[in-house]
Motif scaffolding. Structure first.
Motif, PDB file in Angstrom:
ATOM      1  N   GLY A   1      49.446  30.920  33.852  1.00  0.00           N
ATOM      2  CA  GLY A   1      48.505  30.233  34.715  1.00  0.00           C
ATOM      3  C   GLY A   1      48.016  31.051  35.890  1.00  0.00           C
ATOM      4  N   ALA A   2      46.934  30.575  36.468  1.00  0.00           N
ATOM      5  CA  ALA A   2      46.363  31.149  37.680  1.00  0.00           C
ATOM      6  C   ALA A   2      45.655  30.024  38.419  1.00  0.00           C
ATOM      7  CB  ALA A   2      45.385  32.267  37.344  1.00  0.00           C
ATOM      8  N   VAL A   3      45.793  30.022  39.734  1.00  0.00           N
ATOM      9  CA  VAL A   3      45.135  29.018  40.567  1.00  0.00           C
ATOM     10  C   VAL A   3      44.550  29.673  41.798  1.00  0.00           C
ATOM     11  CG1 VAL A   3      46.633  27.111  39.825  1.00  0.00           C
ATOM     12  CG2 VAL A   3      47.261  28.463  41.842  1.00  0.00           C
ATOM     13  N   GLN A   4      43.591  29.004  42.380  1.00  0.00           N
ATOM     14  CA  GLN A   4      43.074  29.413  43.676  1.00  0.00           C
ATOM     15  C   GLN A   4      43.585  28.421  44.710  1.00  0.00           C
ATOM     16  OE1 GLN A   4      38.841  29.993  43.485  1.00  0.00           O
ATOM     17  NE2 GLN A   4      39.058  31.803  42.207  1.00  0.00           N
ATOM     18  N   CYS A   5      43.996  28.950  45.848  1.00  0.00           N
ATOM     19  CA  CYS A   5      44.578  28.112  46.887  1.00  0.00           C
ATOM     20  C   CYS A   5      44.312  28.734  48.254  1.00  0.00           C
ATOM     21  CB  CYS A   5      46.084  27.944  46.652  1.00  0.00           C
ATOM     22  SG  CYS A   5      46.993  29.501  46.614  1.00  0.00           S
ATOM     23  N   ILE A   6      44.732  28.081  49.281  1.00  0.00           N
ATOM     24  CA  ILE A   6      44.667  28.498  50.685  1.00  0.00           C
ATOM     25  C   ILE A   6      43.229  28.500  51.197  1.00  0.00           C
ATOM     26  CG2 ILE A   6      45.277  30.264  52.379  1.00  0.00           C
ATOM     27  CD1 ILE A   6      47.567  31.073  50.518  1.00  0.00           C
ATOM     28  N   GLU A   7      43.064  27.887  52.342  1.00  0.00           N
ATOM     29  CA  GLU A   7      41.745  27.797  52.960  1.00  0.00           C
ATOM     30  C   GLU A   7      41.229  29.169  53.334  1.00  0.00           C
ATOM     31  OE1 GLU A   7      41.493  25.053  56.177  1.00  0.00           O
ATOM     32  OE2 GLU A   7      42.538  23.496  55.073  1.00  0.00           O
ATOM     33  N   GLY A   8      39.920  29.317  53.260  1.00  0.00           N
ATOM     34  CA  GLY A   8      39.269  30.572  53.615  1.00  0.00           C
ATOM     35  C   GLY A   8      38.040  30.770  52.756  1.00  0.00           C
ATOM     36  N   PRO A   9      37.511  31.980  52.764  1.00  0.00           N
ATOM     37  CA  PRO A   9      36.300  32.253  51.987  1.00  0.00           C
ATOM     38  C   PRO A   9      36.514  31.964  50.509  1.00  0.00           C
ATOM     39  CG  PRO A   9      36.861  34.113  53.396  1.00  0.00           C
ATOM     40  CD  PRO A   9      37.993  33.144  53.474  1.00  0.00           C
ATOM     41  N   ARG A  10      35.537  31.327  49.903  1.00  0.00           N
ATOM     42  CA  ARG A  10      35.608  30.958  48.490  1.00  0.00           C
ATOM     43  C   ARG A  10      35.265  32.169  47.626  1.00  0.00           C
ATOM     44  NH1 ARG A  10      35.097  25.819  46.149  1.00  0.00           N
ATOM     45  NH2 ARG A  10      34.843  25.983  43.901  1.00  0.00           N
ATOM     46  N   HIS A  11      36.065  32.375  46.600  1.00  0.00           N
ATOM     47  CA  HIS A  11      35.813  33.443  45.642  1.00  0.00           C
ATOM     48  C   HIS A  11      35.027  32.866  44.469  1.00  0.00           C
ATOM     49  CE1 HIS A  11      36.400  36.449  42.622  1.00  0.00           C
ATOM     50  NE2 HIS A  11      36.970  35.549  41.847  1.00  0.00           N
TER      51      HIS A  11
END
Length: 114
Positions: free
Chosen positions: A53-63
């Protein structure tokens, strides 16, 4: 840990007993990644735990395209141990099995998850 999910709990018990199989690692990895996203929503850091798996997390600039600017990549067993608090972030980094590059990739403030 009370997950209210007997399948997760059984997989976790096998992991802790040292008898986990590939399906257990996959289930634990995916569920713990979901907990990370719930605890640290956002899109600034991509956490990769191949092959599960892979996830995007943590606030900040969106990839949105190409290689993310902030990536954490580690094997499933190390991810599970971090998420459970069995190993601290600094020790995981010292193993050489965890790769973290870019801003906001220190996940120590979000761990353990359970």
């Amino acid at each position: 840990m009370d997950t209210h999910d007997p399948v997760f709990d059984q997989a976790l018990q096998r992991y802790l007993d040292g008898t986990a199989e590939r399906a257990d690692l996959k289930l634990l990895t995916k569920q713990l990644l979901k907990l990370l996203v719930a605890k640290a929503p956002g899109h600034a850091v991509e956490v990769r735990v191949p092959p599960y798996g892979a996830v995007q997390c943590i606030e900040g600039p969106r990839h949105t395209r190409g290689t993310p600017g902030a990536v954490v990549e580690l094997p499933p067993e190390l991810w599970i141990d971090l998420a459970l608090g069995r190993i601290p972030w600094s020790d995981a980094r010292a193993t050489g099995k965890l790769r973290a590059s870019g801003e906001r990739t220190d996940l120590s403030s979000y761990l353990p998850l359970v």
